[in-house]
Design a protein around this motif. Structure first.
Motif, PDB file in Angstrom:
ATOM      1  N   ALA A   1      11.658  14.497  46.723  1.00 20.53           N
ATOM      2  CA  ALA A   1      11.360  13.685  48.129  1.00 20.53           C
ATOM      3  C   ALA A   1      12.617  12.718  48.328  1.00 20.53           C
TER       4      ALA A   1
ATOM      5  N   GLY B   1       4.905  15.314  48.462  1.00 14.14           N
ATOM      6  CA  GLY B   1       5.116  14.786  46.982  1.00 14.14           C
ATOM      7  C   GLY B   1       3.748  13.862  46.500  1.00 14.14           C
TER       8      GLY B   1
ATOM      9  N   MET C   1       5.892  10.072  52.556  1.00 13.40           N
ATOM     10  CA  MET C   1       5.566  11.039  51.532  1.00 13.40           C
ATOM     11  C   MET C   1       4.019  11.314  51.453  1.00 13.40           C
TER      12      MET C   1
ATOM     13  N   VAL D   1       7.541  14.449  53.929  1.00 16.02           N
ATOM     14  CA  VAL D   1       8.010  15.144  52.731  1.00 16.02           C
ATOM     15  C   VAL D   1       7.031  15.269  51.810  1.00 16.02           C
TER      16      VAL D   1
END
Ligand code: NAP
Ligand code: F7E
Length: 321
Positions: A68, A57, A33, A55
């Motif tokens: 996420a 986030g 993340m 991802v």
């Protein structure tokens, strides 16, 4: 067989990069993340970029954590993201609390909503022991944090324990003592010293300004410590563990070892600068990791001298380029 999937928050940080390497080597599909930034901070994971799934986030944003988790569908979440620099926690106490304390609750709530079978690791810290109540410090030692960072981490620890006890989540808190490497941020004392020694040796600097030389820490190698995080999530039962070497050294010892490694005497170069002193100090930390040794079979492998050598050699090579 389907690959195991893990989500790491704080994947761009020191520990995130070592943990990503470890999990990839074990055959995991690894999701990291990352928070949005105008400039990329991928230096520590550049070599892994093609193998990682990133991802977006932020621990400040609840819905981004839910998304996420939905995108990565992990069986394990390692929550390493935090505002991790202790001095900054006095300048930004509220923000530190938002990331480092409430961020943990946000992630636990996201797990509860998306998939409560996800195993959760919380990056707790020896800073929670602060003004230590006993030495060495074990899982049974009471907390007495000495900075807004330490206070926030104590919250993160207890909310992890609470979600385990309230909802039966598989949630572990790893109480890790200081761990370092050549990927450590330059503002932390070990890296500041290894970088300073290399600069002085190469003629790029004349002195190194530091704060309290008498503070003692239990310093280990970050590469060893991420193994303990993984081991905690492989046990039959979720629990909390203290992770450290069991040896303590002063900042002065670190200076002595680092300067002498390049044939210099630290006393000729280190200047004490009051601006690096803290409003409240943690004087002495040393871990009792006997539970981790017994239950996880974990022990630290790189010793103090070896750690200092690795860090100084790395900074010499980097600055020579
Ligand atoms: P670090 O190098 O400072 O990395 C911190 C990570 O957190 C970075 O990836 C950072 O992302 C991310 N982050 C910060 N705020 C965030 C937010 N609001 N949302 C999402 N990500 C955010 O720390 P570390 O040394 O690897 O330590 C890892 C964890 O262990 C931290 O929680 C730290 O407090 C804890 N800990 C560390 C030690 C130690 O000795 N290293 C000991 C005990 C506990 P950016 O790249 O975007 O800034
Ligand atoms: O300080 C003294 C300073 O900033 C260590 C974080 O990873 O570990 C880290 O926190 C000691 C302190 O780490 C300077 O006063 C002297 O006593 O490297 P540090 P920290 O505060 O122990 C814990 C476990 C974490 O969880 C944290 O996230 O060194 N010191 N002179 C200095 N420290 C700094 N930074 N700079 C100096 O010039």
């Amino acid at each position: 067989m389907e690959k195991r999937r893990a989500l790491i928050t704080g994947v761009t940080g020191q520990d995130g990069s070592f943990l990503a390497e470890l999990l990839l080597s074990k055959g995991y599909e690894v999701y990291g993340m990352v928070r949005r930034s105008s400039t990329e901070k991928m230096e520590r994971i550049e070599h892994l970029r093609s193998q990682l799934n990133l991802v977006q986030g932020d621990l400040l944003d609840q819905s981004s954590l839910i998304e996420a988790l939905k995108a990565s569908r992990p069986s394990e979440v390692y929550n390493l993201a935090a505002q991790s620099f202790v001095p900054t926690s006095w300048n930004q106490p509220v923000l530190t609390g938002e990331f480092t304390a409430l961020g943990v609750t946000r992630m636990l709530e996201a797990i509860r909503k998306v998939d409560d079978s996800i195993k959760f690791y919380q990056a707790s810290s020896s800073e929670m022991f602060g003004k230590v109540r006993e030495t060495p410090q074990s899982e049974a030692t009471p907390f007495y944090p000495r900075s807004p960072y330490g206070v926030a981490k104590a919250y993160g620890h207890f909310i992890t324990v609470n979600y385990r006890e309230s909802y039966g989540l598989f949630a572990c808190s790893g109480i890790l003592f200081n761990h370092e490497s050549s990927r450590r941020g330059l503002e932390f004392v070990t890296r500041k010293i290894s970088d300073g020694v290399a600069r002085i040796k190469l003629g790029l600097a004349k002195e190194l300004r530091l704060g309290n030389l008498d503070a003692r820490r239990d310093w280990g190698f970050a590469g060893d410590y991420v193994e303990a995080m993984w081991l905690m999530l492989q046990q039959a039962k979720a629990d909390d563990y203290v992770i450290g070497t069991g040896e303590s050294h002063s900042v002065r010892d670190f200076c002595e070892a680092a300067f002498s490694h390049v044939g210099l005497d630290y006393k000729d170069y280190v200047k004490v600068d009051k601006s690096f002193m803290r409003p409240a100090e943690v004087d002495l930390l040393v871990a009792d990791s006997s539970k981790a040794r017994r239950v996880l079979g974990w022990s630290s492998k790189v010793n103090f001298r070896e750690l200092v050598r690795m860090m100084v050699e790395h900074d010499l090579a980097r600055l020579k380029k």
